[in-house]
Write a protein that holds these residues in place. Structure first.
Motif, PDB file in Angstrom:
ATOM      1  N   ASP A  94      47.467 -17.248  31.549  1.00 42.91           N
ATOM      2  CA  ASP A  94      48.823 -17.354  32.105  1.00 42.91           C
ATOM      3  C   ASP A  94      49.296 -16.057  32.739  1.00 42.91           C
ATOM      4  OD1 ASP A  94      49.012 -15.874  29.773  1.00 42.91           O
ATOM      5  OD2 ASP A  94      50.863 -16.855  29.077  1.00 42.91           O
ATOM      6  N   ARG A  95      48.389 -15.094  32.923  1.00 42.89           N
ATOM      7  CA  ARG A  95      48.782 -13.788  33.462  1.00 42.89           C
ATOM      8  C   ARG A  95      47.574 -13.119  34.113  1.00 42.89           C
ATOM      9  NH1 ARG A  95      50.262 -11.801  27.581  1.00 42.89           N
ATOM     10  NH2 ARG A  95      50.457 -14.056  27.417  1.00 42.89           N
ATOM     11  N   GLY A  96      47.814 -11.990  34.762  1.00 41.22           N
ATOM     12  CA  GLY A  96      46.710 -11.216  35.312  1.00 41.22           C
ATOM     13  C   GLY A  96      46.543 -11.319  36.810  1.00 41.22           C
ATOM     14  N   ILE A  97      47.199 -12.281  37.449  1.00 40.33           N
ATOM     15  CA  ILE A  97      47.182 -12.400  38.905  1.00 40.33           C
ATOM     16  C   ILE A  97      48.574 -12.794  39.386  1.00 40.33           C
ATOM     17  CG2 ILE A  97      44.722 -13.019  39.064  1.00 40.33           C
ATOM     18  CD1 ILE A  97      45.593 -15.915  39.501  1.00 40.33           C
ATOM     19  N   ILE A  98      48.817 -12.556  40.662  1.00 34.21           N
ATOM     20  CA  ILE A  98      50.052 -13.023  41.284  1.00 34.21           C
ATOM     21  C   ILE A  98      49.797 -14.427  41.806  1.00 34.21           C
ATOM     22  CG2 ILE A  98      51.629 -12.675  43.223  1.00 34.21           C
ATOM     23  CD1 ILE A  98      51.320  -9.685  42.843  1.00 34.21           C
ATOM     24  N   ALA A  99      50.357 -15.403  41.095  1.00 35.97           N
ATOM     25  CA  ALA A  99      50.198 -16.812  41.459  1.00 35.97           C
ATOM     26  C   ALA A  99      51.404 -17.580  40.953  1.00 35.97           C
ATOM     27  CB  ALA A  99      48.913 -17.393  40.867  1.00 35.97           C
ATOM     28  N   GLU A 100      51.810 -18.582  41.686  1.00 35.27           N
ATOM     29  CA  GLU A 100      52.979 -19.379  41.306  1.00 35.27           C
ATOM     30  C   GLU A 100      52.770 -20.029  39.946  1.00 35.27           C
ATOM     31  OE1 GLU A 100      53.928 -22.114  44.407  1.00 35.27           O
ATOM     32  OE2 GLU A 100      54.271 -20.542  45.903  1.00 35.27           O
ATOM     33  N   GLY A 101      53.796 -19.943  39.113  1.00 33.18           N
ATOM     34  CA  GLY A 101      53.769 -20.566  37.800  1.00 33.18           C
ATOM     35  C   GLY A 101      53.281 -19.669  36.690  1.00 33.18           C
ATOM     36  N   LEU A 102      52.656 -18.531  37.012  1.00 33.35           N
ATOM     37  CA  LEU A 102      52.184 -17.621  35.967  1.00 33.35           C
ATOM     38  C   LEU A 102      53.316 -16.701  35.522  1.00 33.35           C
ATOM     39  CD1 LEU A 102      48.555 -16.620  36.962  1.00 33.35           C
ATOM     40  CD2 LEU A 102      49.412 -18.646  35.768  1.00 33.35           C
ATOM     41  N   ARG A 103      53.094 -16.018  34.398  1.00 30.88           N
ATOM     42  CA  ARG A 103      54.092 -15.086  33.880  1.00 30.88           C
ATOM     43  C   ARG A 103      54.459 -14.051  34.937  1.00 30.88           C
ATOM     44  NH1 ARG A 103      53.934 -13.637  27.816  1.00 30.88           N
ATOM     45  NH2 ARG A 103      54.386 -11.547  28.604  1.00 30.88           N
ATOM     46  N   ALA A 104      55.732 -13.758  35.028  1.00 30.73           N
ATOM     47  CA  ALA A 104      56.189 -12.731  35.970  1.00 30.73           C
ATOM     48  C   ALA A 104      56.084 -11.364  35.297  1.00 30.73           C
ATOM     49  CB  ALA A 104      57.612 -13.019  36.424  1.00 30.73           C
ATOM     50  N   ASP A 105      54.840 -10.967  35.012  1.00 31.20           N
ATOM     51  CA  ASP A 105      54.522  -9.621  34.531  1.00 31.20           C
ATOM     52  C   ASP A 105      54.080  -8.830  35.751  1.00 31.20           C
ATOM     53  OD1 ASP A 105      55.008 -10.627  32.012  1.00 31.20           O
ATOM     54  OD2 ASP A 105      52.918 -10.584  31.364  1.00 31.20           O
ATOM     55  N   LEU A 106      54.893  -7.905  36.205  1.00 30.63           N
ATOM     56  CA  LEU A 106      54.668  -7.269  37.502  1.00 30.63           C
ATOM     57  C   LEU A 106      54.984  -5.774  37.444  1.00 30.63           C
ATOM     58  CD1 LEU A 106      56.420 -10.072  39.540  1.00 30.63           C
ATOM     59  CD2 LEU A 106      53.964  -9.587  39.633  1.00 30.63           C
ATOM     60  N   VAL A 107      54.312  -5.028  38.311  1.00 28.28           N
ATOM     61  CA  VAL A 107      54.498  -3.580  38.398  1.00 28.28           C
ATOM     62  C   VAL A 107      54.717  -3.209  39.859  1.00 28.28           C
ATOM     63  CG1 VAL A 107      53.433  -1.320  38.050  1.00 28.28           C
ATOM     64  CG2 VAL A 107      53.025  -3.163  36.391  1.00 28.28           C
ATOM     65  N   LEU A 108      55.792  -2.448  40.134  1.00 23.47           N
ATOM     66  CA  LEU A 108      56.045  -1.925  41.475  1.00 23.47           C
ATOM     67  C   LEU A 108      55.662  -0.451  41.464  1.00 23.47           C
ATOM     68  CD1 LEU A 108      57.268  -2.675  44.283  1.00 23.47           C
ATOM     69  CD2 LEU A 108      59.418  -1.690  43.441  1.00 23.47           C
ATOM     70  N   ALA A 109      54.646  -0.087  42.254  1.00 24.58           N
ATOM     71  CA  ALA A 109      54.132   1.280  42.241  1.00 24.58           C
ATOM     72  C   ALA A 109      53.862   1.752  43.665  1.00 24.58           C
ATOM     73  CB  ALA A 109      52.856   1.364  41.408  1.00 24.58           C
ATOM     74  N   HIS A 110      54.019   3.045  43.884  1.00 25.44           N
ATOM     75  CA  HIS A 110      53.710   3.615  45.197  1.00 25.44           C
ATOM     76  C   HIS A 110      52.721   4.766  45.036  1.00 25.44           C
ATOM     77  CE1 HIS A 110      55.958   7.416  44.786  1.00 25.44           C
ATOM     78  NE2 HIS A 110      56.806   6.718  44.046  1.00 25.44           N
ATOM     79  N   THR A 111      52.138   5.169  46.146  1.00 21.48           N
ATOM     80  CA  THR A 111      51.197   6.293  46.151  1.00 21.48           C
ATOM     81  C   THR A 111      51.623   7.308  47.216  1.00 21.48           C
ATOM     82  OG1 THR A 111      49.756   5.038  47.651  1.00 21.48           O
ATOM     83  CG2 THR A 111      49.243   4.938  45.298  1.00 21.48           C
ATOM     84  N   ASP A 112      52.920   7.512  47.335  1.00 18.98           N
ATOM     85  CA  ASP A 112      53.460   8.353  48.403  1.00 18.98           C
ATOM     86  C   ASP A 112      52.967   9.793  48.341  1.00 18.98           C
ATOM     87  OD1 ASP A 112      54.818   6.126  49.152  1.00 18.98           O
ATOM     88  OD2 ASP A 112      56.791   6.792  48.462  1.00 18.98           O
ATOM     89  N   HIS A 113      52.641  10.273  47.170  1.00 20.13           N
ATOM     90  CA  HIS A 113      52.235  11.670  47.019  1.00 20.13           C
ATOM     91  C   HIS A 113      50.782  11.795  46.577  1.00 20.13           C
ATOM     92  CE1 HIS A 113      56.436  12.732  47.561  1.00 20.13           C
ATOM     93  NE2 HIS A 113      56.751  11.820  46.645  1.00 20.13           N
ATOM     94  N   GLY A 114      49.992  10.776  46.875  1.00 22.53           N
ATOM     95  CA  GLY A 114      48.570  10.843  46.599  1.00 22.53           C
ATOM     96  C   GLY A 114      48.142  10.323  45.248  1.00 22.53           C
ATOM     97  N   HIS A 115      49.094   9.976  44.391  1.00 22.44           N
ATOM     98  CA  HIS A 115      48.782   9.434  43.074  1.00 22.44           C
ATOM     99  C   HIS A 115      49.731   8.263  42.802  1.00 22.44           C
ATOM    100  CE1 HIS A 115      46.216  12.860  42.104  1.00 22.44           C
ATOM    101  NE2 HIS A 115      47.156  13.627  42.608  1.00 22.44           N
ATOM    102  N   PRO A 116      49.326   7.301  41.979  1.00 27.49           N
ATOM    103  CA  PRO A 116      50.228   6.170  41.703  1.00 27.49           C
ATOM    104  C   PRO A 116      51.425   6.593  40.864  1.00 27.49           C
ATOM    105  CG  PRO A 116      48.235   6.013  40.360  1.00 27.49           C
ATOM    106  CD  PRO A 116      48.010   7.139  41.320  1.00 27.49           C
ATOM    107  N   HIS A 117      52.585   6.131  41.255  1.00 31.54           N
ATOM    108  CA  HIS A 117      53.816   6.371  40.516  1.00 31.54           C
ATOM    109  C   HIS A 117      54.525   5.030  40.341  1.00 31.54           C
ATOM    110  CE1 HIS A 117      53.688  10.785  40.759  1.00 31.54           C
ATOM    111  NE2 HIS A 117      53.122  10.576  41.940  1.00 31.54           N
ATOM    112  N   ILE A 118      54.898   4.730  39.129  1.00 31.69           N
ATOM    113  CA  ILE A 118      55.506   3.435  38.818  1.00 31.69           C
ATOM    114  C   ILE A 118      57.016   3.519  38.969  1.00 31.69           C
ATOM    115  CG2 ILE A 118      55.900   1.746  36.979  1.00 31.69           C
ATOM    116  CD1 ILE A 118      53.107   2.476  35.925  1.00 31.69           C
TER     117      ILE A 118
END
Length: 378
Positions: free
Chosen positions: A343-367
């Motif tokens: 029920d989790r682990g991918i972005i797909a309709e109907g699955l748990r909305a467990d999500l992370v918004l992250a950027h790499t603006d400075h060369g490393h991932p930042h959440i």
């Protein structure tokens, strides 16, 4: 909740668009921006599935922050949960050691306290992420089986690993590395170390195999996934496969990883191994297994923030042929499926909305943000 203007990391591709959550699930997503007022502007950051962690002993560090220091359970659990969510981990199997009792064994002292803390905070809805249980069974001890028997019916139990850290075995095939590690850990002089080594060899000869067979049989009867640990040879892998292991945790050689995959086992390696560029124990590097197509799952092990960092390092490493969706699978859908979570682990309709918004603006991932079942938790 609508998240707009993001790069959605799907199973096979990355697309720019938007996603809507409703009632704790992913309601829909699109390759275009939503026109609904009030949508959160993701500013072209990546929107990722929540990370799934199968093996971290991080909880132990909060319960015993220093030797002989016991920390209150509610505070330890809350701090551990906060670090998990800040690392983008939305499902975590808290790994607790069963069996090693040297020097009073704080892991034994804390065993029931830690498990009750997980269960109590789950019941009260205090946790921001989904906490489950991973029992790490140290086989060469007479106490291991009885402790495991008392815990095997814990509802949160989702994974059991079978470990043998005795000298000359698996991670410590090199006696020199074994002695260096344990002399440093327990402050033993050469004479004390000689006696410790003899004790561990005698315990392993008496208890390792009977405990392995008994614990594995109990797991198979209950449908609990089994993981091997630190296999070094094809013979080790055959032994692990025979008792029903589905996951190969931290194989120490390319030979063992290849044999594990040939047996149908999922190969799990440490994300710190990727971040540091190799194994701190001198074993096979995780990037080598990735290059050989033998890496299925990453675990943060002792450093939670390493999980997302390792994903982007793998993608940037020209020695590998991994694109971002394939690298993300190592920390999302692959570990989820390995323990039966569909029920989790991918972005797909109907699955748990467990999500992370992250950027790499400075060369490393930042959440920037984390959602757990559609609830903004970070």
């Amino acid at each position: 909740m609508i998240v707009n203007n993001v790069r959605l990391v799907l199973e096979e591709e990355v697309v720019s668009g938007s996603l809507e959550m409703r009632d704790g699930r992913i309601a829909s997503f699109s390759d275009s921006n939503s026109q609904q007022p009030g949508a959160l502007d993701g500013e072209q950051a990546y929107l990722l599935p929540g990370l799934v962690e199968l093996h971290t002993d991080n909880l132990d560090k909060f319960f015993t922050p220093r030797p002989k220091v016991d920390w209150p359970a509610h505070s330890a659990m809350s701090s551990h949960d906060a670090l998990m969510v800040a690392s983008g981990i939305t499902t975590v199997l808290d790994a607790i050691g069963v069996g090693d009792v040297r020097d009073g064994g704080h892991r034994l002292d804390n065993l029931n306290k830690m498990i009750e803390a997980i269960r109590d905070s789950n019941r009260k809805g205090l946790n921001r992420v989904d906490h489950q249980l991973h029992l790490r069974c140290e086989l060469p001890y007479h106490t291991t089986l009885s402790l495991f028997e008392a815990l095997v019916s814990t509802p949160e139990l989702s994974l059991v690993s079978l470990m043998d850290h005795s000298p000359g075995q698996r991670q410590y095939a090199s006696l020199e590395k074994y002695r260096d590690y344990y002399q440093g850990k327990y402050q033993l002089n050469d004479q004390q170390m000689d006696e410790f080594e003899r004790e561990q060899l005698a315990l392993a000869a008496e208890w390792s195999q009977p405990n392995r067979n008994a614990i594995a049989a109990m797991c198979r009867a209950r449908g609990i996934p089994i993981a091997s640990h630190d296999d070094a040879t094809a013979a080790h892998v055959a032994e692990s496969h025979e008792v029903g292991s589905a996951i190969a945790e931290f194989p120490t050689t390319l030979e063992a990883a290849a044999a594990s995959r040939a047996c149908g086992m999922q190969v799990l390696m440490g994300a710190p191994n990727i971040v540091r560029g190799g194994s701190h124990s001198g074993n096979v590097a995780a990037w080598e297994l990735a290059s050989a197509g033998l890496l299925d799952i990453l675990s943060s092990d002792y450093y939670p923030a390493s999980l997302l960092d390792a994903v982007f390092r793998l993608v940037a490493d020209e020695r590998n042929a991994l694109e971002l969706p394939q690298a993300m699978a190592l920390v999302t859908c692959n570990p989820a499926r390995a323990i039966g979570l569909r029920d989790r682990g991918i972005i797909a309709e109907g699955l748990r909305a467990d999500l992370v918004l992250a950027h790499t603006d400075h060369g490393h991932p930042h959440i920037r943000h984390v959602w757990s079942q559609g609830r903004l938790v970070f």
